[in-house]
Scaffold this motif. Sequence first.
Motif, PDB file in Angstrom:
ATOM      1  N   PRO A 132      25.921  41.529  43.136  1.00 27.21           N
ATOM      2  CA  PRO A 132      27.353  41.431  42.839  1.00 27.21           C
ATOM      3  C   PRO A 132      27.762  39.958  42.745  1.00 27.21           C
ATOM      4  O   PRO A 132      27.553  39.186  43.680  1.00 27.21           O
ATOM      5  N   LEU A 133      28.311  39.576  41.608  1.00 25.31           N
ATOM      6  CA  LEU A 133      28.603  38.171  41.317  1.00 25.31           C
ATOM      7  C   LEU A 133      30.003  38.053  40.740  1.00 25.31           C
ATOM      8  O   LEU A 133      30.382  38.809  39.850  1.00 25.31           O
ATOM      9  N   VAL A 134      30.776  37.081  41.239  1.00 21.31           N
ATOM     10  CA  VAL A 134      32.060  36.719  40.654  1.00 21.31           C
ATOM     11  C   VAL A 134      31.973  35.267  40.207  1.00 21.31           C
ATOM     12  O   VAL A 134      31.691  34.380  41.023  1.00 21.31           O
ATOM     13  N   GLY A 184      25.279  34.734  49.433  1.00 20.03           N
ATOM     14  CA  GLY A 184      25.323  35.228  50.801  1.00 20.03           C
ATOM     15  C   GLY A 184      24.431  36.419  51.049  1.00 20.03           C
ATOM     16  O   GLY A 184      24.304  37.302  50.204  1.00 20.03           O
ATOM     17  N   TYR A 185      23.806  36.404  52.206  1.00 18.41           N
ATOM     18  CA  TYR A 185      23.118  37.578  52.749  1.00 18.41           C
ATOM     19  C   TYR A 185      23.781  37.903  54.072  1.00 18.41           C
ATOM     20  O   TYR A 185      23.889  37.053  54.955  1.00 18.41           O
ATOM     21  N   VAL A 186      24.287  39.115  54.230  1.00 14.81           N
ATOM     22  CA  VAL A 186      25.085  39.492  55.397  1.00 14.81           C
ATOM     23  C   VAL A 186      24.439  40.695  56.075  1.00 14.81           C
ATOM     24  O   VAL A 186      24.683  41.843  55.688  1.00 14.81           O
ATOM     25  N   PRO A 187      23.593  40.483  57.075  1.00 19.85           N
ATOM     26  CA  PRO A 187      22.895  41.586  57.744  1.00 19.85           C
ATOM     27  C   PRO A 187      23.856  42.624  58.300  1.00 19.85           C
ATOM     28  O   PRO A 187      24.903  42.300  58.859  1.00 19.85           O
ATOM     29  N   GLY A 188      23.513  43.880  58.119  1.00 19.93           N
ATOM     30  CA  GLY A 188      24.312  44.975  58.655  1.00 19.93           C
ATOM     31  C   GLY A 188      25.460  45.398  57.772  1.00 19.93           C
ATOM     32  O   GLY A 188      26.229  46.285  58.151  1.00 19.93           O
ATOM     33  N   LEU A 189      25.592  44.794  56.580  1.00 18.07           N
ATOM     34  CA  LEU A 189      26.679  45.136  55.673  1.00 18.07           C
ATOM     35  C   LEU A 189      26.138  45.494  54.291  1.00 18.07           C
ATOM     36  O   LEU A 189      25.057  45.049  53.906  1.00 18.07           O
ATOM     37  N   LYS A 190      26.906  46.296  53.573  1.00 22.51           N
ATOM     38  CA  LYS A 190      26.682  46.549  52.163  1.00 22.51           C
ATOM     39  C   LYS A 190      27.834  45.917  51.382  1.00 22.51           C
ATOM     40  O   LYS A 190      28.980  45.938  51.826  1.00 22.51           O
ATOM     41  N   VAL A 191      27.525  45.362  50.204  1.00 22.55           N
ATOM     42  CA  VAL A 191      28.528  44.641  49.426  1.00 22.55           C
ATOM     43  C   VAL A 191      28.511  45.130  47.983  1.00 22.55           C
ATOM     44  O   VAL A 191      27.442  45.360  47.416  1.00 22.55           O
ATOM     45  N   ASP A 192      29.693  45.270  47.402  1.00 24.45           N
ATOM     46  CA  ASP A 192      29.781  45.521  45.970  1.00 24.45           C
ATOM     47  C   ASP A 192      31.095  44.965  45.451  1.00 24.45           C
ATOM     48  O   ASP A 192      32.038  44.712  46.209  1.00 24.45           O
ATOM     49  N   ALA A 193      31.142  44.753  44.116  1.00 22.93           N
ATOM     50  CA  ALA A 193      32.335  44.255  43.444  1.00 22.93           C
ATOM     51  C   ALA A 193      33.038  45.425  42.767  1.00 22.93           C
ATOM     52  O   ALA A 193      32.423  46.166  42.003  1.00 22.93           O
ATOM     53  N   ALA A 230      35.487  43.346  55.528  1.00 18.13           N
ATOM     54  CA  ALA A 230      36.195  42.253  54.865  1.00 18.13           C
ATOM     55  C   ALA A 230      36.271  42.521  53.375  1.00 18.13           C
ATOM     56  O   ALA A 230      35.457  43.268  52.819  1.00 18.13           O
ATOM     57  N   ILE A 231      37.255  41.897  52.734  1.00 17.62           N
ATOM     58  CA  ILE A 231      37.405  41.949  51.281  1.00 17.62           C
ATOM     59  C   ILE A 231      37.747  40.547  50.803  1.00 17.62           C
ATOM     60  O   ILE A 231      38.714  39.936  51.282  1.00 17.62           O
ATOM     61  N   ILE A 232      36.957  40.020  49.860  1.00 20.00           N
ATOM     62  CA  ILE A 232      37.265  38.753  49.199  1.00 20.00           C
ATOM     63  C   ILE A 232      37.755  39.097  47.797  1.00 20.00           C
ATOM     64  O   ILE A 232      37.040  39.721  47.020  1.00 20.00           O
ATOM     65  N   ILE A 233      38.982  38.691  47.479  1.00 19.49           N
ATOM     66  CA  ILE A 233      39.667  39.139  46.273  1.00 19.49           C
ATOM     67  C   ILE A 233      39.889  37.965  45.326  1.00 19.49           C
ATOM     68  O   ILE A 233      40.275  36.871  45.759  1.00 19.49           O
ATOM     69  N   PHE A 234      39.679  38.225  44.042  1.00 21.14           N
ATOM     70  CA  PHE A 234      39.997  37.255  42.997  1.00 21.14           C
ATOM     71  C   PHE A 234      40.922  37.940  41.994  1.00 21.14           C
ATOM     72  O   PHE A 234      40.580  38.972  41.423  1.00 21.14           O
ATOM     73  N   GLY A 235      42.110  37.353  41.819  1.00 22.68           N
ATOM     74  CA  GLY A 235      43.079  37.922  40.904  1.00 22.68           C
ATOM     75  C   GLY A 235      43.182  37.109  39.627  1.00 22.68           C
ATOM     76  O   GLY A 235      42.947  35.901  39.618  1.00 22.68           O
ATOM     77  N   ASP A 236      43.557  37.787  38.542  1.00 26.27           N
ATOM     78  CA  ASP A 236      43.768  37.094  37.281  1.00 26.27           C
ATOM     79  C   ASP A 236      45.122  36.403  37.289  1.00 26.27           C
ATOM     80  O   ASP A 236      46.076  36.876  37.916  1.00 26.27           O
ATOM     81  N   ARG A 237      45.222  35.287  36.569  1.00 28.28           N
ATOM     82  CA  ARG A 237      46.449  34.504  36.548  1.00 28.28           C
ATOM     83  C   ARG A 237      47.627  35.261  35.958  1.00 28.28           C
ATOM     84  O   ARG A 237      48.779  34.928  36.218  1.00 28.28           O
ATOM     85  N   LYS A 238      47.372  36.279  35.131  1.00 31.77           N
ATOM     86  CA  LYS A 238      48.454  37.052  34.537  1.00 31.77           C
ATOM     87  C   LYS A 238      48.770  38.334  35.297  1.00 31.77           C
ATOM     88  O   LYS A 238      49.654  39.078  34.907  1.00 31.77           O
ATOM     89  N   GLY A 264      43.358  32.954  39.392  1.00 29.44           N
ATOM     90  CA  GLY A 264      42.303  32.337  38.605  1.00 29.44           C
ATOM     91  C   GLY A 264      42.015  33.089  37.322  1.00 29.44           C
ATOM     92  O   GLY A 264      42.875  33.752  36.738  1.00 29.44           O
ATOM     93  N   CYS A 265      40.776  32.980  36.887  1.00 28.74           N
ATOM     94  CA  CYS A 265      40.295  33.658  35.697  1.00 28.74           C
ATOM     95  C   CYS A 265      38.810  33.891  35.931  1.00 28.74           C
ATOM     96  O   CYS A 265      38.109  32.971  36.343  1.00 28.74           O
ATOM     97  N   PHE A 266      38.300  35.089  35.701  1.00 30.23           N
ATOM     98  CA  PHE A 266      36.970  35.400  36.211  1.00 30.23           C
ATOM     99  C   PHE A 266      36.234  36.425  35.361  1.00 30.23           C
ATOM    100  O   PHE A 266      36.821  37.149  34.551  1.00 30.23           O
ATOM    101  N   LEU A 267      34.948  36.490  35.602  1.00 34.06           N
ATOM    102  CA  LEU A 267      34.057  37.558  35.161  1.00 34.06           C
ATOM    103  C   LEU A 267      33.307  38.048  36.384  1.00 34.06           C
ATOM    104  O   LEU A 267      33.218  37.336  37.391  1.00 34.06           O
TER     105      LEU A 267
END
Length: 540
Positions: A132-134, A184-193, A230-238, A264-267
């Motif tokens: 999972p990549l932002v 990041g590698y975070v033992p004991g967690l699963k991550v997805d976007a 936890a949640i790390i969020i990236f929002g679009d500028r619009k 921001g602006c992201f893929l």
Amino acid sequence: MGRVEKHRLKAKPILTRQVWELRHGEQGSSPDLWVQRGHSSQHSGQTTSLNLRKCRLCQQNLASNLLSFPLTSHACFSPFIDPSLLGAVEEVTEKVLSKPIRPHFAIACISEQFGLRAAHLLLSQRLGSKTPLVTHIGNGVMGTEALTNQLREVKWDYFDYQGPHPREANGFSDVNRGMVLVVGYVPGLKVDAIPLIHPKNDPGISMVDEFVRHIKAFAYSVFGNHPPAAIIIFGDRKSDINNIMATMDQAIGKETVMAGDGGGCFLFNSRNYTINLPPDLYALDAVALVFAKDSHKSPDVGETRFHVAMAGGLVPFGPRFEVIDVLVKGDIKWTCFSALMEGFNTILTFEAVIETLLETVSDRHPDLYIGVSHGRRYYSGNRRLIKKVSESTLFHQVIGGDGEYFVVEGVGVRAGDTFLFYHRDMETARTTSEIAFENLTRLKQSFMGSEETVVGGLIFACASRGQSYFGTSNTDIYPFYANFPSVLVAGIFCKGEIGRCSSSSSSFVKSHECEEQAPPHCPVHASSAVYLALSYLPPP
């Protein structure tokens, strides 16, 4: 005991600085992840002119490795001779992939000139299709310079890009090219976007509730009826990040830490989530990196935890106002409204209100915001109000006014809402930075006598902060670095910094002497800095 099993028992998050020989993609990698382009708009925040020819590349590896012992190293700004995007990606991935790594997620913050689409595709090739990549366009980065080993905060100048999306490199300037990469590698967690979209043909339709359901469904699939860690969020500028975060704040349990950049602006790449619609039928509003506890983790794996500290920069002043009439310009994303000042029976003009308010502050030209008190409203099928839950404060920067109407950035202001004016204040910014330092010190002290340690950190700071505001360098990075000088930390300058403490980390928030001094509850901040610390507790 075999070699791999022996090292697996010692797994924990580590921070490494690494050297890697460039490879052009993984052989046999299948492109089974989804990549989507976000919206664009122009950067309008305060910027700082710095000589980035000597400091163009920021590399951060916030990583853990099942096959090596914990190491201590540094994030770095690295100059590179070749100013091309390929040269930048080569340099950051050299540092990240020198040793066997099993990344759970990756975040790349790039300058606008590199071109978002090309940077994202190159990073996807290097990091693999299952990560999972932002990839995110930010307003600057912070970290440690490679050559001098000194802390640096760098903000980028931007050109006036008129294209549909800042995905192509600017051929006129190399000065503002740079990149920070977090793996990041975070033992004991699963991550997805997980993405948030809305249909282009009906921008009034909100998909936020469905977005929240997807987040909860992912957490449930990993650990049953338990909210994400936890949640790390990236929002679009619009996008209307205030509305998105207000909904998430009410719908997701307070045990969940939240942080990110809302402007921001992201893929992104996702491990499991795809969108089965043509790109011209929908728009991308946000993406959430969701960290959920893994119920099937090995007993030999410890626990990765998240903690948030914050430094503010706004202070309220003047009487309270009530919104009377609202006009919304959806395409432009600003709101025009009239308001009644407390204690008055008639609506005053914008000019009269501002003139009265500025008599109470020393700065005659301050950056002004309104803090609107919102309660989440729930309606039945026939639009009958069922209930209204607790209030939060949402900030909107004041753009100007005309007659009796105020004009502010963003949407979501409604008739009947009440608000206060806020202005940026240097003393408040410095004082709350000291409080953030104290909170992180308390976090460090809470680990005394245990094996739990802080192993990494991320900073999301307002683009209006930094050396150009404080007059001194590294003010935003100091609270974390001073407490954890050997721990890797990287930061992003934002336009809409997101931060919410979990209920379990509330003990690290300094209590206020009285209720009036307590800051308003809000998930999206202004002129602030949010510190996200990751800690690791080994298994018993």
